[in-house]
Design an enzyme around this catalytic site. Structure first.
Site, mmCIF file in Angstrom:
data_model
loop_
_atom_site.group_PDB
_atom_site.id
_atom_site.type_symbol
_atom_site.label_atom_id
_atom_site.label_comp_id
_atom_site.label_asym_id
_atom_site.label_seq_id
_atom_site.Cartn_x
_atom_site.Cartn_y
_atom_site.Cartn_z
ATOM 1 N N CYS A 121 68.743 -1.119 -55.837
ATOM 2 C CA CYS A 121 68.465 -0.336 -54.634
ATOM 3 C C CYS A 121 67.009 -0.503 -54.178
ATOM 4 O O CYS A 121 66.637 -1.564 -53.711
ATOM 5 C CB CYS A 121 68.857 1.126 -54.833
ATOM 6 S SG CYS A 121 69.012 2.012 -53.257
ATOM 7 N N HIS A 221 74.426 0.754 -56.736
ATOM 8 C CA HIS A 221 73.966 1.422 -57.957
ATOM 9 C C HIS A 221 74.961 1.211 -59.106
ATOM 10 O O HIS A 221 75.775 2.095 -59.387
ATOM 11 C CB HIS A 221 73.766 2.922 -57.707
ATOM 12 C CG HIS A 221 72.522 3.243 -56.947
ATOM 13 N ND1 HIS A 221 71.324 3.530 -57.563
ATOM 14 C CD2 HIS A 221 72.287 3.278 -55.623
ATOM 15 C CE1 HIS A 221 70.401 3.739 -56.647
ATOM 16 N NE2 HIS A 221 70.951 3.604 -55.455
ATOM 17 N N GLU A 223 74.456 1.469 -62.161
ATOM 18 C CA GLU A 223 74.273 2.447 -63.248
ATOM 19 C C GLU A 223 75.172 3.667 -63.050
ATOM 20 O O GLU A 223 75.646 4.256 -64.019
ATOM 21 C CB GLU A 223 72.789 2.850 -63.387
ATOM 22 C CG GLU A 223 72.259 3.861 -62.384
ATOM 23 C CD GLU A 223 71.979 3.261 -60.993
ATOM 24 O OE1 GLU A 223 72.352 2.096 -60.757
ATOM 25 O OE2 GLU A 223 71.411 3.982 -60.150
#
Ligand code: MN
Length: 246
Positions: A121, A221, A223
């Site tokens: 990001c 993202h 994660e």
């Protein structure tokens, strides 16, 4: 007579790549912080995360670049336009000069040491800006179209991307549903960067730098998707494999 021997027995733990994680900064609390998702994704992929401090010198950044096996550039505030030599457009930017300074300093050191780098990001945006690209400061104003900022929950896809090059090869597919939590985006790609994903409205959502041992960045993202999405786990695993070769 006592005999002392100095011996270092390798364990699985100390063979794990040490991954420097660029810290987050809370503007309201005036404090360093971190999201557990970045840490757990690294740990679950076989790495050991280490959150870097703020306010380090170029020499300290070089020391961390020698010490660490890889660098994760995290999400966060808008990149200030001064990083890529542009004037700030009126309204709406939330910037963090501390992060711009730290991350450009650490990026330079990590590139000089040719350590593997993953950007997520803001990390993608910062890397592009620092290497000579530019950004849309505010997507709704400068690139109006479909929304790129979903609400919670963040672990569900929001739009698709079309994949190219190394990322398409890694995942073995041409499209990928991803989440989307960004306010800025790549306007012009920096020299030496090659796109690996595009959103339906034409934004670069991933790139690599072939001249580096490993430098990949994604606009989404992984994660947050890590627990529910195999492609996010493959991406982190691929980063960790690259770090393990150092
Ligand atoms: Mn997006």
């Amino acid at each position: 007579m006592m005999k002392t021997t100095q011996c270092s027995i390798p364990t699985k733990e100390n063979e794990r790549p040490l991954i420097a994680v660029l810290p987050l900064w809370d503007l309201e609390r005036n404090s360093l912080w971190m999201l557990s998702e970045y840490m757990s994704a690294i740990q679950a992929s076989g790495g050991t995360p280490l959150v870097l401090p703020f306010d380090i010198s170029a020499h300290e950044a070089e020391r961390f670049a020698r010490l660490c096996d890889g660098f994760l550039f995290t999400g966060g505030q808008d990149v200030h336009p001064s990083v890529y030599g542009a004037q700030e457009i009126p309204g709406g930017l939330v910037t963090c000069p501390k992060r711009d300074y730290l991350e450009t300093t650490v990026l330079q050191a990590a590139l000089a040491a040719d350590k593997p780098i993953l950007g997520i990001c803001r990390g993608l945006q910062l890397i592009n800006a620092a290497l000579g690209g530019s950004l849309y400061q505010d997507i709704p104003t400068e690139h109006p179209g479909p929304v790129h900022r979903q609400g919670k929950p963040y672990d569900v896809p929001f739009h698709t991307v079309t994949l190219e090059g190394s990322l398409a090869d890694l995942l073995g597919q041409k499209t990928l549903p991803v989440n989307s939590l960004h306010h800025q985006a790549v306007k012009t790609l920096a020299p030496g960067l090659v796109p690996m994903a595009f959103s339906p409205d034409g934004l670069v959502e991933a790139f690599e730098r072939p001249a580096s041992r490993f430098l990949w960045a994604v606009q989404w993202h992984p994660e947050y998707l890590f627990k529910v999405d195999a492609s996010s786990r493959m991406l982190f695993r691929h980063f960790m494999d690259s770090c393990a070769k150092s």
